[in-house]
Design an enzyme around this catalytic site. Sequence first.
Site, PDB file in Angstrom:
ATOM      1  CB  CYS A   4      -9.350   5.162   0.865  1.00  0.00           C
ATOM      2  SG  CYS A   4      -7.626   5.462   1.399  1.00  0.00           S
ATOM      3  CB  THR A   5      -6.906   0.137   2.560  1.00  0.00           C
ATOM      4  OG1 THR A   5      -5.538   0.750   1.946  1.00  0.00           O
ATOM      5  CG2 THR A   5      -7.188  -1.000   1.475  1.00  0.00           C
ATOM      6  CG  HIS A   6      -4.542   5.199   4.521  1.00  0.00           C
ATOM      7  ND1 HIS A   6      -4.146   4.613   3.270  1.00  0.00           N
ATOM      8  CD2 HIS A   6      -3.593   5.654   5.201  1.00  0.00           C
ATOM      9  CE1 HIS A   6      -2.754   4.600   3.283  1.00  0.00           C
ATOM     10  NE2 HIS A   6      -2.504   5.429   4.146  1.00  0.00           N
TER      11      HIS A   6
ATOM     12  CB  CYS B  12      -3.376   0.479  -2.281  1.00  0.00           C
ATOM     13  SG  CYS B  12      -3.613   2.219  -2.773  1.00  0.00           S
ATOM     14  CG  ASN B  13      -9.742   0.629  -2.295  1.00  0.00           C
ATOM     15  OD1 ASN B  13     -10.818   0.142  -2.590  1.00  0.00           O
ATOM     16  ND2 ASN B  13      -9.432   0.635  -1.143  1.00  0.00           N
ATOM     17  CB  THR B  14      -4.949   4.748  -4.879  1.00  0.00           C
ATOM     18  OG1 THR B  14      -6.002   5.208  -4.073  1.00  0.00           O
ATOM     19  CG2 THR B  14      -4.465   5.805  -5.869  1.00  0.00           C
TER      20      THR B  14
ATOM     21  CG  ASP C 298      -1.814   1.329   1.372  1.00  0.00           C
ATOM     22  OD1 ASP C 298      -2.247   1.457   0.477  1.00  0.00           O
ATOM     23  OD2 ASP C 298      -2.049   1.838   2.323  1.00  0.00           O
ATOM     24  CB  SER C 299       0.251   4.717  -0.571  1.00  0.00           C
ATOM     25  OG  SER C 299      -0.875   5.049   0.334  1.00  0.00           O
TER      26      SER C 299
ATOM     27  CE1 TYR D 144       2.410   5.139  -3.815  1.00  0.00           C
ATOM     28  CE2 TYR D 144       0.824   3.233  -3.985  1.00  0.00           C
ATOM     29  CZ  TYR D 144       2.231   3.931  -3.808  1.00  0.00           C
ATOM     30  OH  TYR D 144       3.075   2.866  -3.708  1.00  0.00           O
ATOM     31  N   GLY D 145      -3.042   8.679  -3.837  1.00  0.00           N
ATOM     32  CA  GLY D 145      -4.350   9.346  -4.077  1.00  0.00           C
ATOM     33  C   GLY D 145      -4.445  10.562  -4.792  1.00  0.00           C
TER      34      GLY D 145
HETATM   35  N1  DGL Z   1      -4.790   3.346   0.957  1.00  0.00           N
HETATM   36  C1  DGL Z   1      -4.795   3.888  -0.374  1.00  0.00           C
HETATM   37  C2  DGL Z   1      -6.172   3.434  -0.996  1.00  0.00           C
HETATM   38  O1  DGL Z   1      -6.700   2.380  -0.501  1.00  0.00           O
HETATM   39  C3  DGL Z   1      -4.822   5.348  -0.624  1.00  0.00           C
HETATM   40  C4  DGL Z   1      -3.867   6.214   0.223  1.00  0.00           C
HETATM   41  C5  DGL Z   1      -3.177   7.332  -0.611  1.00  0.00           C
HETATM   42  O2  DGL Z   1      -3.544   8.339  -1.014  1.00  0.00           O
HETATM   43  O3  DGL Z   1      -1.936   6.826  -0.815  1.00  0.00           O
HETATM   44  O4  DGL Z   1      -6.692   4.007  -1.950  1.00  0.00           O
END
Ligand code: DGL
Length: 277
Positions: A187-189, A73-75, A9-10, A41-42
Amino acid sequence: MDAPIGVFDSGVGGLSVLRALRAELPHESFVYMADAGHSPYGEKGEAHAMDRSEDITRSLRRDWNIKALVIACNTATAAAVASLRQQHPDIPIVGVEPALKPAVHDSLTRHVGVIGTRVTLLSHKFASLRESLAGDCRVSVMPCDGLADAIEREDVDTTTELIMRYLDGLRPFGQHTKQIDQLVLGCTHYVFIADLIQRLTGAHVRLLDTGAPVAKQTRRVLADKGALRSPLAPLPETVLLTSGKAEALTRAAHRWVLPSLKPAQAVHMEAHHAQSQ
Ligand code: DGL
């Protein structure tokens, strides 16, 4: 097969997926890579997420000989899952995407909300998911700039301020006609602030994340390949790596996954692309 499963993930968000993976696959070893040195990343655009995903996948294969990859990570999934599968056809690659399907299926008000990063929610992948699933259900989306980064930095004040503002932009929540009764955490966060989100939406709104289904899917693809690790093999290991600060990942992993995990190691990853420097 004794080789570990790679997960990335990021930053710390994918630990929510790692937690579900460890619960579903207790005999497997994992190598988790948090790319905190190149996050978020987003908001850095799809090309950045794609470049980073390609570099990380190459190094996890080269240095750890991973037998499968979970993009936690969804992104990164939205940006890179197709090209990663093309470049690495010999290992299973499991991605995460916003849990729109169960949300639309179960919505009684026929109105669901999705929060996620800008890159995820503006991606072609999400547009086609929405197009194929929404039907008669209204889908309201809210890109949450800055939120994953605030969670990553453990900045509670900014996290609270941002989530309040973004949820205000989606209201009303509830179980009456036209209100949002399902909220997808895309988003996993965001899984780590689910309690706060639930307090803000009210108890009757269902929050959906993808940790458990992704873990089940990982089990399925490994079982199909006959690549599950034997329960009789030596004790499995979870290795934590980060391109950011090792203490931050260790702290988050101890809090959210397991207090006895070995401390994270900081790794230097060469960037292969100009955008990801
Ligand atoms: N955890 C990432 C997700 O699921 C995104 C976090 C980021 O923007 O870096 O999209």
